[in-house]
Design a protein around this motif. Structure first.
Motif, PDB file in Angstrom:
ATOM      1  N   VAL A   1       4.000  -3.337   4.989  1.00  0.00           N
ATOM      2  CA  VAL A   1       4.656  -4.102   6.250  1.00  0.00           C
ATOM      3  C   VAL A   1       5.572  -3.057   7.021  1.00  0.00           C
ATOM      4  CG1 VAL A   1       6.163  -6.079   6.529  1.00  0.00           C
ATOM      5  CG2 VAL A   1       4.699  -6.371   4.808  1.00  0.00           C
ATOM      6  N   VAL A   2       5.460  -3.320   8.087  1.00  0.00           N
ATOM      7  CA  VAL A   2       6.301  -2.534   9.029  1.00  0.00           C
ATOM      8  C   VAL A   2       7.763  -2.650   8.887  1.00  0.00           C
ATOM      9  CG1 VAL A   2       6.912  -1.911  11.559  1.00  0.00           C
ATOM     10  CG2 VAL A   2       4.606  -2.266  10.914  1.00  0.00           C
ATOM     11  N   LYS A   3       8.535  -1.814   8.534  1.00  0.00           N
ATOM     12  CA  LYS A   3       9.983  -2.018   8.168  1.00  0.00           C
ATOM     13  C   LYS A   3      10.836  -1.478   9.450  1.00  0.00           C
ATOM     14  CE  LYS A   3      12.868   0.099   4.606  1.00  0.00           C
ATOM     15  NZ  LYS A   3      12.987   1.092   3.594  1.00  0.00           N
ATOM     16  N   GLU A   4      10.515  -0.636  10.165  1.00  0.00           N
ATOM     17  CA  GLU A   4      10.972  -0.142  11.187  1.00  0.00           C
ATOM     18  C   GLU A   4      10.247   0.472  12.357  1.00  0.00           C
ATOM     19  OE1 GLU A   4      14.351  -0.091  11.997  1.00  0.00           O
ATOM     20  OE2 GLU A   4      15.078  -1.074  10.301  1.00  0.00           O
ATOM     21  N   VAL A   5      10.720   0.475  13.549  1.00  0.00           N
ATOM     22  CA  VAL A   5       9.960   1.399  14.442  1.00  0.00           C
ATOM     23  C   VAL A   5      10.941   2.439  14.597  1.00  0.00           C
ATOM     24  CG1 VAL A   5       8.899   1.466  16.849  1.00  0.00           C
ATOM     25  CG2 VAL A   5       8.837  -0.919  15.295  1.00  0.00           C
ATOM     26  N   GLU A   6      10.716   3.847  14.568  1.00  0.00           N
ATOM     27  CA  GLU A   6      11.428   4.980  14.958  1.00  0.00           C
ATOM     28  C   GLU A   6      10.907   5.692  15.879  1.00  0.00           C
ATOM     29  OE1 GLU A   6      12.059   6.883  11.197  1.00  0.00           O
ATOM     30  OE2 GLU A   6      12.845   4.892  10.056  1.00  0.00           O
ATOM     31  N   GLU A   7      11.842   6.102  16.818  1.00  0.00           N
ATOM     32  CA  GLU A   7      11.676   6.747  18.253  1.00  0.00           C
ATOM     33  C   GLU A   7      11.871   8.443  17.890  1.00  0.00           C
ATOM     34  OE1 GLU A   7      12.540   5.108  21.833  1.00  0.00           O
ATOM     35  OE2 GLU A   7      12.957   3.188  20.855  1.00  0.00           O
ATOM     36  N   PHE A   8      10.869   9.271  17.545  1.00  0.00           N
ATOM     37  CA  PHE A   8      11.097  10.440  17.245  1.00  0.00           C
ATOM     38  C   PHE A   8      10.921  11.326  18.625  1.00  0.00           C
ATOM     39  CE2 PHE A   8      10.184   9.060  12.916  1.00  0.00           C
ATOM     40  CZ  PHE A   8      11.101   9.716  12.269  1.00  0.00           C
ATOM     41  N   PRO A   9      11.372  12.477  18.759  1.00  0.00           N
ATOM     42  CA  PRO A   9      10.911  13.071  20.214  1.00  0.00           C
ATOM     43  C   PRO A   9       9.467  13.184  20.365  1.00  0.00           C
ATOM     44  CG  PRO A   9      12.584  14.354  18.875  1.00  0.00           C
ATOM     45  CD  PRO A   9      12.274  13.342  17.972  1.00  0.00           C
ATOM     46  N   ALA A  10       8.592  13.474  19.442  1.00  0.00           N
ATOM     47  CA  ALA A  10       7.224  13.493  19.695  1.00  0.00           C
ATOM     48  C   ALA A  10       6.619  12.174  20.170  1.00  0.00           C
ATOM     49  CB  ALA A  10       6.576  14.140  18.371  1.00  0.00           C
ATOM     50  N   GLN A  11       6.933  11.352  19.269  1.00  0.00           N
ATOM     51  CA  GLN A  11       6.322   9.750  19.178  1.00  0.00           C
ATOM     52  C   GLN A  11       6.924   8.650  18.712  1.00  0.00           C
ATOM     53  OE1 GLN A  11       2.982  11.690  17.552  1.00  0.00           O
ATOM     54  NE2 GLN A  11       3.863  11.245  15.396  1.00  0.00           N
ATOM     55  N   ILE A  12       6.656   7.441  18.968  1.00  0.00           N
ATOM     56  CA  ILE A  12       7.100   6.325  18.006  1.00  0.00           C
ATOM     57  C   ILE A  12       6.169   6.234  16.843  1.00  0.00           C
ATOM     58  CG2 ILE A  12       7.095   4.020  18.171  1.00  0.00           C
ATOM     59  CD1 ILE A  12       9.053   5.479  20.568  1.00  0.00           C
ATOM     60  N   THR A  13       6.980   5.833  15.653  1.00  0.00           N
ATOM     61  CA  THR A  13       6.482   6.063  14.714  1.00  0.00           C
ATOM     62  C   THR A  13       6.828   4.870  13.785  1.00  0.00           C
ATOM     63  OG1 THR A  13       6.749   8.549  14.409  1.00  0.00           O
ATOM     64  CG2 THR A  13       6.398   7.458  12.331  1.00  0.00           C
ATOM     65  N   LEU A  14       5.780   4.072  12.972  1.00  0.00           N
ATOM     66  CA  LEU A  14       5.947   2.895  12.347  1.00  0.00           C
ATOM     67  C   LEU A  14       6.341   3.582  10.707  1.00  0.00           C
ATOM     68  CD1 LEU A  14       3.024   0.839  13.284  1.00  0.00           C
ATOM     69  CD2 LEU A  14       5.350   0.831  14.329  1.00  0.00           C
ATOM     70  N   ARG A  15       7.529   3.013  10.223  1.00  0.00           N
ATOM     71  CA  ARG A  15       8.157   3.225   8.865  1.00  0.00           C
ATOM     72  C   ARG A  15       7.447   1.863   8.083  1.00  0.00           C
ATOM     73  NH1 ARG A  15      11.871   5.523   5.401  1.00  0.00           N
ATOM     74  NH2 ARG A  15      12.974   6.797   6.924  1.00  0.00           N
ATOM     75  N   VAL A  16       6.579   2.121   7.117  1.00  0.00           N
ATOM     76  CA  VAL A  16       6.043   1.335   6.539  1.00  0.00           C
ATOM     77  C   VAL A  16       6.406   1.069   5.153  1.00  0.00           C
ATOM     78  CG1 VAL A  16       3.623   0.179   5.874  1.00  0.00           C
ATOM     79  CG2 VAL A  16       3.916   1.207   7.910  1.00  0.00           C
ATOM     80  N   SER A  17       6.913  -0.272   4.670  1.00  0.00           N
ATOM     81  CA  SER A  17       7.362  -0.298   3.268  1.00  0.00           C
ATOM     82  C   SER A  17       6.078  -0.716   2.328  1.00  0.00           C
ATOM     83  CB  SER A  17       8.445  -1.193   2.955  1.00  0.00           C
ATOM     84  OG  SER A  17       8.323  -2.479   3.461  1.00  0.00           O
ATOM     85  N   ARG A  18       5.727  -0.454   1.100  1.00  0.00           N
ATOM     86  CA  ARG A  18       4.744  -0.760   0.364  1.00  0.00           C
ATOM     87  C   ARG A  18       5.426  -1.216  -1.023  1.00  0.00           C
ATOM     88  NH1 ARG A  18       0.960   4.531  -0.017  1.00  0.00           N
ATOM     89  NH2 ARG A  18       2.589   6.033   0.016  1.00  0.00           N
ATOM     90  N   LYS A  19       4.923  -2.383  -1.703  1.00  0.00           N
ATOM     91  CA  LYS A  19       5.250  -2.588  -2.794  1.00  0.00           C
ATOM     92  C   LYS A  19       4.936  -1.637  -3.846  1.00  0.00           C
ATOM     93  CE  LYS A  19       4.588  -7.680  -2.124  1.00  0.00           C
ATOM     94  NZ  LYS A  19       3.963  -8.641  -2.653  1.00  0.00           N
ATOM     95  N   GLY A  20       6.009  -1.292  -4.614  1.00  0.00           N
ATOM     96  CA  GLY A  20       5.988  -0.187  -5.651  1.00  0.00           C
ATOM     97  C   GLY A  20       5.579   1.154  -5.332  1.00  0.00           C
ATOM     98  N   GLY A  21       5.845   1.453  -4.185  1.00  0.00           N
ATOM     99  CA  GLY A  21       5.729   2.880  -3.517  1.00  0.00           C
ATOM    100  C   GLY A  21       6.512   3.234  -2.579  1.00  0.00           C
ATOM    101  N   LYS A  22       6.555   4.544  -2.136  1.00  0.00           N
ATOM    102  CA  LYS A  22       7.590   5.012  -1.116  1.00  0.00           C
ATOM    103  C   LYS A  22       7.063   4.435   0.147  1.00  0.00           C
ATOM    104  CE  LYS A  22       8.805   9.283  -3.298  1.00  0.00           C
ATOM    105  NZ  LYS A  22       8.973  10.673  -3.342  1.00  0.00           N
ATOM    106  N   ASP A  23       8.092   4.467   0.956  1.00  0.00           N
ATOM    107  CA  ASP A  23       7.589   4.219   2.607  1.00  0.00           C
ATOM    108  C   ASP A  23       6.739   5.395   2.843  1.00  0.00           C
ATOM    109  OD1 ASP A  23       9.411   2.153   2.331  1.00  0.00           O
ATOM    110  OD2 ASP A  23      10.766   2.871   3.775  1.00  0.00           O
ATOM    111  N   PHE A  24       5.925   5.086   3.957  1.00  0.00           N
ATOM    112  CA  PHE A  24       5.109   6.106   4.684  1.00  0.00           C
ATOM    113  C   PHE A  24       5.193   5.624   6.058  1.00  0.00           C
ATOM    114  CE2 PHE A  24       2.107   2.491   3.913  1.00  0.00           C
ATOM    115  CZ  PHE A  24       1.341   2.460   5.142  1.00  0.00           C
ATOM    116  N   PHE A  25       4.722   6.747   6.913  1.00  0.00           N
ATOM    117  CA  PHE A  25       4.838   6.753   8.505  1.00  0.00           C
ATOM    118  C   PHE A  25       3.697   6.609   8.965  1.00  0.00           C
ATOM    119  CE2 PHE A  25       8.781   8.459   6.808  1.00  0.00           C
ATOM    120  CZ  PHE A  25       9.784   8.038   7.365  1.00  0.00           C
ATOM    121  N   VAL A  26       3.341   5.914  10.122  1.00  0.00           N
ATOM    122  CA  VAL A  26       1.877   6.059  10.926  1.00  0.00           C
ATOM    123  C   VAL A  26       2.495   6.163  12.218  1.00  0.00           C
ATOM    124  CG1 VAL A  26       0.128   4.510  11.653  1.00  0.00           C
ATOM    125  CG2 VAL A  26       1.000   4.148   9.323  1.00  0.00           C
ATOM    126  N   PRO A  27       1.899   7.442  12.837  1.00  0.00           N
ATOM    127  CA  PRO A  27       2.244   7.541  14.421  1.00  0.00           C
ATOM    128  C   PRO A  27       1.778   6.264  14.991  1.00  0.00           C
ATOM    129  CG  PRO A  27       1.396   9.316  13.138  1.00  0.00           C
ATOM    130  CD  PRO A  27       1.280   8.235  12.096  1.00  0.00           C
TER     131      PRO A  27
END
Length: 73
Positions: A22-48
């Motif tokens: 599930v999308v936890k945050e929308v993060e704005e980096f200099p190169a692009q907008i990135t979605l921070r995704v949380s998952r059950k039992g695992g580390k967050d991952f990022f989707v550009p």
């Protein structure tokens, strides 16, 4: 149309309807907008938030369909 705040809480799925988290945050980096995704039992991952990864955004269903490439997860 939607705002970045509308993306929070959306499920991240692939075109086979597998759910990755599930999308936890929308993060704005200099190169692009990135979605921070949380998952059950695992580390967050990022989707550009670019066409190469985002297939569809359905705010009504609270779903974002992504193109899963090797190394993304």
């Amino acid at each position: 149309y939607y705002f970045f705040d509308d993306l929070k809480g959306c499920s991240i799925i692939d075109d086979h309807r597998n759910t990755y988290g599930v999308v936890k945050e929308v993060e704005e980096f200099p190169a692009q907008i990135t979605l921070r995704v949380s998952r059950k039992g695992g580390k967050d991952f990022f989707v550009p938030f670019v066409k190469a990864f985002i297939i569809d955004v359905n705010i009504d269903k609270k779903e974002i369909t992504i193109n899963v490439v090797e190394g993304l997860l």
